[in-house]
Write a protein that holds these residues in place. Sequence first.
Motif, PDB file in Angstrom:
ATOM      1  N   ARG A  30      35.356  51.192  40.067  1.00  0.00           N
ATOM      2  CA  ARG A  30      36.629  51.136  40.938  1.00  0.00           C
ATOM      3  C   ARG A  30      36.759  50.264  42.096  1.00  0.00           C
ATOM      4  NH1 ARG A  30      36.963  56.812  44.346  1.00  0.00           N
ATOM      5  NH2 ARG A  30      35.185  56.028  45.218  1.00  0.00           N
ATOM      6  N   GLU A  31      35.348  49.854  42.636  1.00  0.00           N
ATOM      7  CA  GLU A  31      35.337  48.830  43.676  1.00  0.00           C
ATOM      8  C   GLU A  31      35.772  47.672  43.148  1.00  0.00           C
ATOM      9  OE1 GLU A  31      34.831  49.955  46.862  1.00  0.00           O
ATOM     10  OE2 GLU A  31      34.934  51.899  45.582  1.00  0.00           O
ATOM     11  N   ALA A  32      35.435  47.283  41.547  1.00  0.00           N
ATOM     12  CA  ALA A  32      35.571  45.960  41.170  1.00  0.00           C
ATOM     13  C   ALA A  32      37.202  45.635  41.253  1.00  0.00           C
ATOM     14  CB  ALA A  32      34.863  45.802  39.962  1.00  0.00           C
ATOM     15  N   TYR A  33      37.763  46.761  40.730  1.00  0.00           N
ATOM     16  CA  TYR A  33      39.259  46.854  40.538  1.00  0.00           C
ATOM     17  C   TYR A  33      39.921  46.705  41.622  1.00  0.00           C
ATOM     18  CZ  TYR A  33      39.211  47.482  35.540  1.00  0.00           C
ATOM     19  OH  TYR A  33      39.139  47.258  33.986  1.00  0.00           O
ATOM     20  N   ARG A  34      39.604  47.467  42.620  1.00  0.00           N
ATOM     21  CA  ARG A  34      40.265  47.147  44.104  1.00  0.00           C
ATOM     22  C   ARG A  34      39.888  45.856  44.442  1.00  0.00           C
ATOM     23  NH1 ARG A  34      39.030  53.236  46.976  1.00  0.00           N
ATOM     24  NH2 ARG A  34      40.227  54.399  45.628  1.00  0.00           N
ATOM     25  N   ALA A  35      38.845  45.300  44.563  1.00  0.00           N
ATOM     26  CA  ALA A  35      38.510  43.963  44.988  1.00  0.00           C
ATOM     27  C   ALA A  35      39.332  42.838  44.334  1.00  0.00           C
ATOM     28  CB  ALA A  35      36.947  43.630  44.665  1.00  0.00           C
ATOM     29  N   CYS A  36      39.501  43.125  43.068  1.00  0.00           N
ATOM     30  CA  CYS A  36      40.339  42.114  42.091  1.00  0.00           C
ATOM     31  C   CYS A  36      41.722  42.014  42.818  1.00  0.00           C
ATOM     32  CB  CYS A  36      40.383  42.231  40.820  1.00  0.00           C
ATOM     33  SG  CYS A  36      39.257  41.180  39.935  1.00  0.00           S
ATOM     34  N   LYS A  37      42.234  43.410  43.041  1.00  0.00           N
ATOM     35  CA  LYS A  37      43.647  43.630  43.593  1.00  0.00           C
ATOM     36  C   LYS A  37      44.090  43.089  44.899  1.00  0.00           C
ATOM     37  CE  LYS A  37      46.974  47.362  44.140  1.00  0.00           C
ATOM     38  NZ  LYS A  37      47.343  48.824  44.050  1.00  0.00           N
ATOM     39  N   ALA A  38      42.774  43.118  45.762  1.00  0.00           N
ATOM     40  CA  ALA A  38      42.726  42.709  47.089  1.00  0.00           C
ATOM     41  C   ALA A  38      42.724  41.180  46.898  1.00  0.00           C
ATOM     42  CB  ALA A  38      41.898  43.245  47.907  1.00  0.00           C
ATOM     43  N   LEU A  39      41.907  40.691  46.006  1.00  0.00           N
ATOM     44  CA  LEU A  39      41.806  39.070  46.018  1.00  0.00           C
ATOM     45  C   LEU A  39      43.209  38.514  45.502  1.00  0.00           C
ATOM     46  CD1 LEU A  39      38.171  38.992  44.752  1.00  0.00           C
ATOM     47  CD2 LEU A  39      39.144  37.956  46.936  1.00  0.00           C
ATOM     48  N   LYS A  40      43.698  39.118  44.586  1.00  0.00           N
ATOM     49  CA  LYS A  40      45.088  38.616  44.038  1.00  0.00           C
ATOM     50  C   LYS A  40      46.285  38.465  44.966  1.00  0.00           C
ATOM     51  CE  LYS A  40      44.046  39.875  39.307  1.00  0.00           C
ATOM     52  NZ  LYS A  40      44.394  40.777  38.064  1.00  0.00           N
ATOM     53  N   ARG A  41      45.915  39.453  45.812  1.00  0.00           N
ATOM     54  CA  ARG A  41      47.045  39.500  46.992  1.00  0.00           C
ATOM     55  C   ARG A  41      46.963  38.022  47.743  1.00  0.00           C
ATOM     56  NH1 ARG A  41      46.749  45.168  47.578  1.00  0.00           N
ATOM     57  NH2 ARG A  41      44.950  45.098  49.298  1.00  0.00           N
ATOM     58  N   LEU A  42      45.649  37.428  47.944  1.00  0.00           N
ATOM     59  CA  LEU A  42      45.430  36.280  48.462  1.00  0.00           C
ATOM     60  C   LEU A  42      45.530  35.185  47.591  1.00  0.00           C
ATOM     61  CD1 LEU A  42      42.364  37.754  50.667  1.00  0.00           C
ATOM     62  CD2 LEU A  42      44.517  37.395  51.517  1.00  0.00           C
ATOM     63  N   HIS A  43      45.893  35.171  46.473  1.00  0.00           N
ATOM     64  CA  HIS A  43      46.087  34.141  45.583  1.00  0.00           C
ATOM     65  C   HIS A  43      44.630  33.651  44.953  1.00  0.00           C
ATOM     66  CE1 HIS A  43      50.335  34.412  47.011  1.00  0.00           C
ATOM     67  NE2 HIS A  43      49.979  34.165  48.221  1.00  0.00           N
ATOM     68  N   GLN A  44      43.915  34.407  45.111  1.00  0.00           N
ATOM     69  CA  GLN A  44      42.539  34.141  44.281  1.00  0.00           C
ATOM     70  C   GLN A  44      42.406  34.551  42.941  1.00  0.00           C
ATOM     71  OE1 GLN A  44      39.348  32.793  45.668  1.00  0.00           O
ATOM     72  NE2 GLN A  44      39.334  32.817  43.604  1.00  0.00           N
ATOM     73  N   PRO A  45      42.234  33.851  41.965  1.00  0.00           N
ATOM     74  CA  PRO A  45      42.161  34.527  40.622  1.00  0.00           C
ATOM     75  C   PRO A  45      41.160  35.231  40.616  1.00  0.00           C
ATOM     76  CG  PRO A  45      41.663  31.961  40.797  1.00  0.00           C
ATOM     77  CD  PRO A  45      42.094  32.586  42.020  1.00  0.00           C
ATOM     78  N   CYS A  46      41.261  36.325  39.706  1.00  0.00           N
ATOM     79  CA  CYS A  46      40.061  37.348  39.864  1.00  0.00           C
ATOM     80  C   CYS A  46      40.440  38.118  38.363  1.00  0.00           C
ATOM     81  CB  CYS A  46      40.423  38.292  40.782  1.00  0.00           C
ATOM     82  SG  CYS A  46      39.059  39.502  40.972  1.00  0.00           S
ATOM     83  N   MET A  47      39.354  38.647  37.747  1.00  0.00           N
ATOM     84  CA  MET A  47      39.145  39.339  36.578  1.00  0.00           C
ATOM     85  C   MET A  47      37.788  40.193  36.760  1.00  0.00           C
ATOM     86  SD  MET A  47      37.739  36.983  33.436  1.00  0.00           S
ATOM     87  CE  MET A  47      37.054  38.446  32.647  1.00  0.00           C
ATOM     88  N   VAL A  48      38.140  41.805  36.389  1.00  0.00           N
ATOM     89  CA  VAL A  48      36.979  42.501  36.398  1.00  0.00           C
ATOM     90  C   VAL A  48      36.149  42.323  34.888  1.00  0.00           C
ATOM     91  CG1 VAL A  48      36.466  44.829  36.368  1.00  0.00           C
ATOM     92  CG2 VAL A  48      38.352  44.021  37.657  1.00  0.00           C
ATOM     93  N   PHE A  49      34.999  42.573  35.041  1.00  0.00           N
ATOM     94  CA  PHE A  49      34.008  42.773  33.836  1.00  0.00           C
ATOM     95  C   PHE A  49      32.877  43.567  33.913  1.00  0.00           C
ATOM     96  CE2 PHE A  49      31.924  39.670  36.432  1.00  0.00           C
ATOM     97  CZ  PHE A  49      30.693  39.875  36.530  1.00  0.00           C
ATOM     98  N   ARG A  50      32.537  44.058  32.864  1.00  0.00           N
ATOM     99  CA  ARG A  50      31.149  44.733  32.867  1.00  0.00           C
ATOM    100  C   ARG A  50      29.867  43.878  32.678  1.00  0.00           C
ATOM    101  NH1 ARG A  50      29.772  50.587  29.873  1.00  0.00           N
ATOM    102  NH2 ARG A  50      28.533  51.238  31.518  1.00  0.00           N
ATOM    103  N   ASP A  51      29.151  44.091  33.585  1.00  0.00           N
ATOM    104  CA  ASP A  51      27.585  43.345  33.566  1.00  0.00           C
ATOM    105  C   ASP A  51      26.872  44.006  32.497  1.00  0.00           C
ATOM    106  OD1 ASP A  51      25.535  41.695  33.577  1.00  0.00           O
ATOM    107  OD2 ASP A  51      25.411  42.013  36.003  1.00  0.00           O
ATOM    108  N   LYS A  52      27.012  43.358  31.106  1.00  0.00           N
ATOM    109  CA  LYS A  52      26.134  43.880  29.755  1.00  0.00           C
ATOM    110  C   LYS A  52      24.746  43.677  30.192  1.00  0.00           C
ATOM    111  CE  LYS A  52      30.245  43.342  26.665  1.00  0.00           C
ATOM    112  NZ  LYS A  52      30.747  42.662  25.362  1.00  0.00           N
ATOM    113  N   THR A  53      24.328  42.556  30.721  1.00  0.00           N
ATOM    114  CA  THR A  53      22.999  42.353  30.994  1.00  0.00           C
ATOM    115  C   THR A  53      22.289  43.602  31.687  1.00  0.00           C
ATOM    116  OG1 THR A  53      23.224  40.993  32.770  1.00  0.00           O
ATOM    117  CG2 THR A  53      22.999  40.084  30.627  1.00  0.00           C
ATOM    118  N   GLN A  54      23.027  44.124  32.744  1.00  0.00           N
ATOM    119  CA  GLN A  54      22.463  45.102  33.354  1.00  0.00           C
ATOM    120  C   GLN A  54      22.539  46.358  32.800  1.00  0.00           C
ATOM    121  OE1 GLN A  54      21.377  44.783  36.520  1.00  0.00           O
ATOM    122  NE2 GLN A  54      20.771  46.541  36.704  1.00  0.00           N
TER     123      GLN A  54
END
Length: 396
Positions: free
Chosen positions: A366-390
């Motif tokens: 949830r925090e990852a998606y919210r962070a991306c939404k906030a960053l895109k508003r600041l014109h920062q490219p962003c995509m959410v991913f799952r850390d498969k190694t973890q």
Amino acid sequence: MMHKKLISKFRTARLPLTTFGAAFLLVMTLAVSSPAFAKYASFVMDAETGKVLHSVNADTKNYPASLTKMMTLFMLFEAIEQKKVSLKTRMHVSRRATWQPPSRLGLKRGSTITVEDAIYALVTKSANDVATVVAEALGGTEWEFAKEMTNRARQIGMKNTTFKNASGLPNRGQLSTARDMAHLGNELWKRFPQYYGYFKTQKWQYNGRTYGNHNKLMKDYDGMDGIKTGYIRASGFNLVSSVRRGDHRLIGVVFGGKTSKHRNGVMEKILDQAFYKVDPQMMAEYKKNKASEQAQVAQAVASKRTSTAWGVQVGAYASIKTARVQAKAAIKRAPSYLTGAQTKVVPLKNGNKKVYRARVVGVEKREAYRACKALKRLHQPCMVFRDKTQVAMNRS
């Protein structure tokens, strides 16, 4: 016998008398101070019944080192009970006290310290200068106080103990046994329940500094609530412990540990064995519950890691440095969602070129998606991913 052999060897060498005397004194000094001469001893008793549950070299005389301060505190607690001093009484610091070698509090000549602070200093810091202050306050001189300590020790049943100072600093005549020290530990608990709680102190602050208790087992061994560690080269690492589990309290003693870790390991082992003797059912339940607690903690940690196995990617860059800077910048731009997360730079081969993906990992979905939404508003490219190694690490 060893001493005679040494003398014989020096005589055979026909050294001049002065050379012989100096060499002999040197060897004897090394003999007394070397850890190789520390005698191992261990002892466990039931505090309520006095029953001996473990005993190795229990009556062998050894150097008690800072275990001596247990008797210094015994004398101080008695003085409080007899109203000779109170916890607020201020004790004078002499020049002799300031001369004591470490461990010490670093008191200044002519200053004072309260009785209560002295208790904390002896329990946590094991301060030698404070031991001298207490001795001089109660006995006039440390020498006289040590004689009083010895007399009182004999009166309470410590038949094989002699004190020469209040701190436990090296002195050839200062000797005790594992049995006597266990008895002293038990007497402190029984006679002074209102003061025994001081031995539980983990940290103490004085003049802006924080001092931790030298007895690390108080954190690591369930039920341990005191009482004292000790070390000089001639004794090795010593420890007296008081432990309560269920309806049982045990007093354990180890003399002559090779290291503090070795001493603690021995103490844990002999206490576990003693608890099995007094109440095997209780110990079996305890071990079962402990294993269950550890499994729950491990599961909670794994669950936490899985839930935070998400991240955001904020672009791919030509250099590692740029990627790292951009990842750190993303945390600063979306602190509400990314504070506490970690940056991660992942290389990717793109044709003949290598680019570096700037990522922030260790957040919940949830925090990852919210962070991306906030960053895109600041014109920062962003995509959410799952850390498969973890995720894979948590499943292994």
